[in-house]
Design a protein around this motif. Structure first.
Motif, PDB file in Angstrom:
ATOM      1  N   THR A  13     -13.133   2.223  -3.031  1.00  0.00           N
ATOM      2  CA  THR A  13     -14.231   1.553  -2.345  1.00  0.00           C
ATOM      3  C   THR A  13     -15.220   2.624  -1.901  1.00  0.00           C
ATOM      4  O   THR A  13     -14.895   3.465  -1.061  1.00  0.00           O
ATOM      5  CB  THR A  13     -13.713   0.771  -1.121  1.00  0.00           C
ATOM      6  OG1 THR A  13     -12.683  -0.110  -1.537  1.00  0.00           O
ATOM      7  CG2 THR A  13     -14.838  -0.017  -0.470  1.00  0.00           C
ATOM      8  N   GLU A  52       0.850  -1.186   0.000  1.00  0.00           N
ATOM      9  CA  GLU A  52       0.000   0.000   0.000  1.00  0.00           C
ATOM     10  C   GLU A  52       0.889   1.241   0.000  1.00  0.00           C
ATOM     11  O   GLU A  52       1.738   1.410   0.864  1.00  0.00           O
ATOM     12  CB  GLU A  52      -0.906   0.005   1.226  1.00  0.00           C
ATOM     13  CG  GLU A  52      -1.879   1.151   1.226  1.00  0.00           C
ATOM     14  CD  GLU A  52      -2.876   1.074   2.362  1.00  0.00           C
ATOM     15  OE1 GLU A  52      -3.033   2.084   3.062  1.00  0.00           O
ATOM     16  OE2 GLU A  52      -3.491   0.002   2.552  1.00  0.00           O
ATOM     17  N   SER A  58      -0.529   4.576  -0.608  1.00  0.00           N
ATOM     18  CA  SER A  58      -1.279   5.648   0.043  1.00  0.00           C
ATOM     19  C   SER A  58      -2.744   5.280   0.136  1.00  0.00           C
ATOM     20  O   SER A  58      -3.244   4.450  -0.614  1.00  0.00           O
ATOM     21  CB  SER A  58      -1.114   6.976  -0.707  1.00  0.00           C
ATOM     22  OG  SER A  58      -1.703   6.904  -1.977  1.00  0.00           O
ATOM     23  N   ARG A  59      -3.414   5.936   1.085  1.00  0.00           N
ATOM     24  CA  ARG A  59      -4.855   5.716   1.309  1.00  0.00           C
ATOM     25  C   ARG A  59      -5.473   7.085   1.547  1.00  0.00           C
ATOM     26  O   ARG A  59      -4.978   7.863   2.368  1.00  0.00           O
ATOM     27  CB  ARG A  59      -5.060   4.814   2.520  1.00  0.00           C
ATOM     28  CG  ARG A  59      -6.507   4.556   2.871  1.00  0.00           C
ATOM     29  CD  ARG A  59      -6.592   3.632   4.074  1.00  0.00           C
ATOM     30  NE  ARG A  59      -6.072   2.313   3.761  1.00  0.00           N
ATOM     31  CZ  ARG A  59      -6.819   1.274   3.371  1.00  0.00           C
ATOM     32  NH1 ARG A  59      -8.126   1.413   3.279  1.00  0.00           N
ATOM     33  NH2 ARG A  59      -6.273   0.122   3.092  1.00  0.00           N
ATOM     34  N   HIS A  60      -6.558   7.384   0.815  1.00  0.00           N
ATOM     35  CA  HIS A  60      -7.207   8.691   0.903  1.00  0.00           C
ATOM     36  C   HIS A  60      -8.700   8.489   1.116  1.00  0.00           C
ATOM     37  O   HIS A  60      -9.355   7.864   0.291  1.00  0.00           O
ATOM     38  CB  HIS A  60      -6.979   9.501  -0.380  1.00  0.00           C
ATOM     39  CG  HIS A  60      -5.541   9.581  -0.751  1.00  0.00           C
ATOM     40  ND1 HIS A  60      -4.682  10.477  -0.180  1.00  0.00           N
ATOM     41  CD2 HIS A  60      -4.797   8.839  -1.613  1.00  0.00           C
ATOM     42  CE1 HIS A  60      -3.477  10.296  -0.687  1.00  0.00           C
ATOM     43  NE2 HIS A  60      -3.517   9.311  -1.553  1.00  0.00           N
ATOM     44  N   THR A  61      -9.225   9.023   2.204  1.00  0.00           N
ATOM     45  CA  THR A  61     -10.644   8.927   2.499  1.00  0.00           C
ATOM     46  C   THR A  61     -11.321  10.236   2.103  1.00  0.00           C
ATOM     47  O   THR A  61     -10.846  11.313   2.435  1.00  0.00           O
ATOM     48  CB  THR A  61     -10.866   8.662   3.991  1.00  0.00           C
ATOM     49  OG1 THR A  61     -10.160   7.468   4.341  1.00  0.00           O
ATOM     50  CG2 THR A  61     -12.335   8.478   4.304  1.00  0.00           C
ATOM     51  N   THR A 114     -13.127   5.542  -0.216  1.00  0.00           N
ATOM     52  CA  THR A 114     -11.699   5.442   0.050  1.00  0.00           C
ATOM     53  C   THR A 114     -10.962   5.020  -1.204  1.00  0.00           C
ATOM     54  O   THR A 114     -11.355   4.057  -1.874  1.00  0.00           O
ATOM     55  CB  THR A 114     -11.435   4.411   1.172  1.00  0.00           C
ATOM     56  OG1 THR A 114     -12.164   4.806   2.328  1.00  0.00           O
ATOM     57  CG2 THR A 114      -9.968   4.323   1.512  1.00  0.00           C
ATOM     58  N   THR A 115      -9.878   5.729  -1.519  1.00  0.00           N
ATOM     59  CA  THR A 115      -9.012   5.390  -2.644  1.00  0.00           C
ATOM     60  C   THR A 115      -7.697   4.880  -2.080  1.00  0.00           C
ATOM     61  O   THR A 115      -7.095   5.512  -1.219  1.00  0.00           O
ATOM     62  CB  THR A 115      -8.742   6.621  -3.526  1.00  0.00           C
ATOM     63  OG1 THR A 115      -9.984   7.116  -4.009  1.00  0.00           O
ATOM     64  CG2 THR A 115      -7.845   6.274  -4.698  1.00  0.00           C
ATOM     65  N   VAL A 116      -7.264   3.719  -2.564  1.00  0.00           N
ATOM     66  CA  VAL A 116      -6.003   3.126  -2.132  1.00  0.00           C
ATOM     67  C   VAL A 116      -5.127   2.911  -3.365  1.00  0.00           C
ATOM     68  O   VAL A 116      -5.586   2.349  -4.366  1.00  0.00           O
ATOM     69  CB  VAL A 116      -6.231   1.779  -1.411  1.00  0.00           C
ATOM     70  CG1 VAL A 116      -4.907   1.164  -0.976  1.00  0.00           C
ATOM     71  CG2 VAL A 116      -7.153   1.949  -0.223  1.00  0.00           C
ATOM     72  N   TRP A 117      -3.874   3.392  -3.295  1.00  0.00           N
ATOM     73  CA  TRP A 117      -2.890   3.167  -4.355  1.00  0.00           C
ATOM     74  C   TRP A 117      -1.955   2.058  -3.884  1.00  0.00           C
ATOM     75  O   TRP A 117      -1.444   2.097  -2.774  1.00  0.00           O
ATOM     76  CB  TRP A 117      -2.103   4.440  -4.652  1.00  0.00           C
ATOM     77  CG  TRP A 117      -2.935   5.447  -5.362  1.00  0.00           C
ATOM     78  CD1 TRP A 117      -3.648   6.467  -4.814  1.00  0.00           C
ATOM     79  CD2 TRP A 117      -3.168   5.526  -6.763  1.00  0.00           C
ATOM     80  NE1 TRP A 117      -4.298   7.182  -5.780  1.00  0.00           N
ATOM     81  CE2 TRP A 117      -4.020   6.621  -6.998  1.00  0.00           C
ATOM     82  CE3 TRP A 117      -2.729   4.777  -7.863  1.00  0.00           C
ATOM     83  CZ2 TRP A 117      -4.436   6.980  -8.266  1.00  0.00           C
ATOM     84  CZ3 TRP A 117      -3.143   5.140  -9.122  1.00  0.00           C
ATOM     85  CH2 TRP A 117      -3.994   6.229  -9.320  1.00  0.00           C
TER      86      TRP A 117
END
Length: 72
Positions: A50, A24, A26-29, A34-37
């Protein structure tokens, strides 16, 4: 100087991996979800969105690499 790496994925070194699946990055809420790269063990960059709504459908971008145990 360009900040975009135009090197083909096949020429890029694979990301370090201990066989534990994608790393993982990065994670952005947001209000929408939620977007996870992720960086796959084959080196491919992937995005997973998601949605917050249980009626929403998760979205994936980045494709798959044939033969990769994580994305292929």
């Amino acid at each position: 100087m360009s900040l975009i790496d135009h090197t083909p994925l096949t020429d890029r070194p694979a990301a370090p991996s201990a066989g534990n699946g994608p790393a993982e990055l990065s994670r952005h809420t947001t209000a929408e979800g939620t977007t996870v790269w992720l960086r796959c063990s084959c080196g491919r960059l992937r995005m997973v969105f998601t949605p917050e709504s249980p009626l929403g459908t998760p979205l994936f971008a980045g494709g798959r690499t044939a033969g990769c145990p994580d994305c292929g």
